[in-house]
Scaffold this motif. Structure first.
Motif, PDB file in Angstrom:
ATOM      1  N   THR A  39     -56.922  32.369   7.585  1.00  0.00           N
ATOM      2  CA  THR A  39     -57.143  33.016   8.881  1.00  0.00           C
ATOM      3  C   THR A  39     -56.108  34.113   9.096  1.00  0.00           C
ATOM      4  N   PHE A  42     -56.922  37.136   6.619  1.00  0.00           N
ATOM      5  CA  PHE A  42     -58.099  37.919   6.971  1.00  0.00           C
ATOM      6  C   PHE A  42     -57.976  38.548   8.351  1.00  0.00           C
ATOM      7  N   ASP A  43     -57.152  37.993   9.240  1.00  0.00           N
ATOM      8  CA  ASP A  43     -56.927  38.614  10.544  1.00  0.00           C
ATOM      9  C   ASP A  43     -56.080  39.880  10.436  1.00  0.00           C
ATOM     10  N   LEU A  44     -55.317  40.007   9.356  1.00  0.00           N
ATOM     11  CA  LEU A  44     -54.548  41.233   9.154  1.00  0.00           C
ATOM     12  C   LEU A  44     -55.471  42.426   8.932  1.00  0.00           C
ATOM     13  N   ASN A  45     -56.672  42.158   8.475  1.00  0.00           N
ATOM     14  CA  ASN A  45     -57.710  43.172   8.290  1.00  0.00           C
ATOM     15  C   ASN A  45     -57.247  44.284   7.356  1.00  0.00           C
ATOM     16  N   SER A  46     -56.517  43.920   6.335  1.00  0.00           N
ATOM     17  CA  SER A  46     -56.070  44.867   5.320  1.00  0.00           C
ATOM     18  C   SER A  46     -56.996  44.747   4.118  1.00  0.00           C
ATOM     19  N   THR A  47     -57.723  45.804   3.833  1.00  0.00           N
ATOM     20  CA  THR A  47     -58.672  45.777   2.728  1.00  0.00           C
ATOM     21  C   THR A  47     -57.962  45.477   1.416  1.00  0.00           C
ATOM     22  N   ASN A  50     -56.866  41.783   1.327  1.00  0.00           N
ATOM     23  CA  ASN A  50     -58.035  40.914   1.168  1.00  0.00           C
ATOM     24  C   ASN A  50     -58.578  40.977  -0.256  1.00  0.00           C
TER      25      ASN A  50
END
Length: 66
Positions: A39, A42-47, A50
């Motif tokens: 969580t 993926f919450d960092l939202n770094s492509t 990820n």
């Protein structure tokens, strides 16, 4: 799901109940920690992060299967 093996162990006097509960506890903690970690990742939202994480999981899985 785990009641059946526990019942069989109890009925056959296999003395596995204590170790089974330890294993269940360890499994639950591991799943909780990996859930929190994923969580966070993926919450960092770094492509890039990820993709690196997915690549790491694929490498480990392929190593285990080979």
């Amino acid at each position: 799901m785990l009641l059946v093996p526990l019942a069989i162990s109890y009925l056959l006097n296999l003395d596995l109940i204590k170790s089974t509960f330890k294993s269940i506890s360890r499994m639950t903690l591991q799943l909780a920690f990996i859930g929190i970690f994923l969580t966070f990742i993926f919450d960092l939202n770094s492509t890039l992060l990820n993709l690196l994480w997915i690549l790491l999981m694929l490498v480990v899985a392929s190593h285990i299967l080979s």
